[in-house]
Design a protein around this motif. Sequence first.
Motif, PDB file in Angstrom:
ATOM      1  N   ASN A  89      -9.256  -0.509  -0.456  1.00 28.48           N
ATOM      2  CA  ASN A  89     -10.418   0.256   0.002  1.00 28.48           C
ATOM      3  C   ASN A  89     -11.239  -0.545   1.011  1.00 28.48           C
ATOM      4  OD1 ASN A  89      -9.707   2.418  -1.621  1.00 28.48           O
ATOM      5  ND2 ASN A  89     -11.029   1.788  -3.307  1.00 28.48           N
ATOM      6  N   THR A  91      -0.959   7.945  10.942  1.00 25.84           N
ATOM      7  CA  THR A  91      -2.315   7.719  10.434  1.00 25.84           C
ATOM      8  C   THR A  91      -3.318   8.558  11.228  1.00 25.84           C
ATOM      9  OG1 THR A  91      -2.719   5.903  11.976  1.00 25.84           O
ATOM     10  CG2 THR A  91      -1.737   5.323   9.832  1.00 25.84           C
ATOM     11  N   GLU A 124      -0.215  16.661   3.193  1.00 26.00           N
ATOM     12  CA  GLU A 124      -0.612  15.595   2.259  1.00 26.00           C
ATOM     13  C   GLU A 124       0.578  14.950   1.571  1.00 26.00           C
ATOM     14  OE1 GLU A 124      -3.824  16.855  -0.262  1.00 26.00           O
ATOM     15  OE2 GLU A 124      -5.076  17.415   1.429  1.00 26.00           O
ATOM     16  N   PRO A 183       3.589  11.808   1.907  1.00 22.42           N
ATOM     17  CA  PRO A 183       3.637  10.480   2.521  1.00 22.42           C
ATOM     18  C   PRO A 183       4.123  10.567   3.975  1.00 22.42           C
ATOM     19  CG  PRO A 183       4.602  10.401   0.343  1.00 22.42           C
ATOM     20  CD  PRO A 183       4.334  11.848   0.650  1.00 22.42           C
ATOM     21  N   TRP A 198       2.374   1.789  -3.420  1.00 20.08           N
ATOM     22  CA  TRP A 198       1.322   2.248  -4.331  1.00 20.08           C
ATOM     23  C   TRP A 198       1.000   3.722  -4.063  1.00 20.08           C
ATOM     24  CZ3 TRP A 198      -3.906   3.224  -2.675  1.00 20.08           C
ATOM     25  CH2 TRP A 198      -4.759   3.568  -3.719  1.00 20.08           C
ATOM     26  N   ARG A 199       0.837   4.099  -2.784  1.00 21.61           N
ATOM     27  CA  ARG A 199       0.506   5.490  -2.449  1.00 21.61           C
ATOM     28  C   ARG A 199       1.601   6.459  -2.872  1.00 21.61           C
ATOM     29  NH1 ARG A 199      -0.929   7.281   3.128  1.00 21.61           N
ATOM     30  NH2 ARG A 199      -0.781   9.228   2.042  1.00 21.61           N
ATOM     31  N   GLU A 200       2.843   5.989  -2.818  1.00 24.38           N
ATOM     32  CA  GLU A 200       3.966   6.838  -3.221  1.00 24.38           C
ATOM     33  C   GLU A 200       4.114   6.902  -4.730  1.00 24.38           C
ATOM     34  OE1 GLU A 200       7.221   5.075  -1.113  1.00 24.38           O
ATOM     35  OE2 GLU A 200       6.691   6.052   0.777  1.00 24.38           O
ATOM     36  N   VAL A 205      -6.669  -2.306  -5.735  1.00 26.45           N
ATOM     37  CA  VAL A 205      -7.029  -1.028  -5.128  1.00 26.45           C
ATOM     38  C   VAL A 205      -8.350  -1.184  -4.371  1.00 26.45           C
ATOM     39  CG1 VAL A 205      -7.626   1.385  -5.579  1.00 26.45           C
ATOM     40  CG2 VAL A 205      -5.751   0.306  -6.841  1.00 26.45           C
ATOM     41  N   HIS A 259       0.837  -1.197   0.000  1.00 23.84           N
ATOM     42  CA  HIS A 259       0.000   0.000   0.000  1.00 23.84           C
ATOM     43  C   HIS A 259       0.880   1.258   0.000  1.00 23.84           C
ATOM     44  CE1 HIS A 259      -2.549   3.140   1.890  1.00 23.84           C
ATOM     45  NE2 HIS A 259      -3.480   2.609   1.118  1.00 23.84           N
ATOM     46  N   LYS A 260       1.944   1.243   0.803  1.00 22.03           N
ATOM     47  CA  LYS A 260       2.858   2.389   0.867  1.00 22.03           C
ATOM     48  C   LYS A 260       3.495   2.643  -0.499  1.00 22.03           C
ATOM     49  CE  LYS A 260       7.065   3.897   3.133  1.00 22.03           C
ATOM     50  NZ  LYS A 260       8.398   3.382   3.215  1.00 22.03           N
TER      51      LYS A 260
END
Length: 179
Positions: free
Chosen positions: A82, A155, A149, A151, A66-68, A78, A63-64
Amino acid sequence: AQLRNVGFEFSAKTDKTVPDLDWSTRIQQLEAFQSEMGHMRVDPNYDKYSNLGGWAAEVSERHKIWREGREYLAPDVVEKFNQLGSLGFGFDVFPRRRGERSWEDSFDLLLQYRQETGSTRVPHHYKADFRLGSWVAVQRKEYKMFMDEKPSRLTQDRIQRLESIGFEWVARRSGHGED
């Protein structure tokens, strides 16, 4: 050399393998963990439920990445992210290096510090525990990144937990060497 001669293998690897289970089984295990523990903060070393901690760490790392923006993922992956997010999974399970404290351990130490001093303002160079002072400073830095906003390993759940104990996001200098 003598140990090698008798077939002794030197291995620093202590990672347990993560069985490849279908998604619905993992979701059931995660829900069982939440029911049992009252939260979704899976320790990376939690090895019950077919090494749920190892699986949670793998999912968090993916996930990290992908988010980056370092990896493109198919829409179904994805959607799984979710689904995990809607269950309350924080994607914040990362293995620790030797000697490194978990976020939970540091938070517990901050609670003890607050109980002893009446404050969460740990001096950056706190002599009784240098790592706790540094950890507090890192939380502030991660919070700024989160708010910008960018990385961040902080949380929303962790922010709420810190705020619930009176954590101050902006350090105020004082004459006592506090952060």
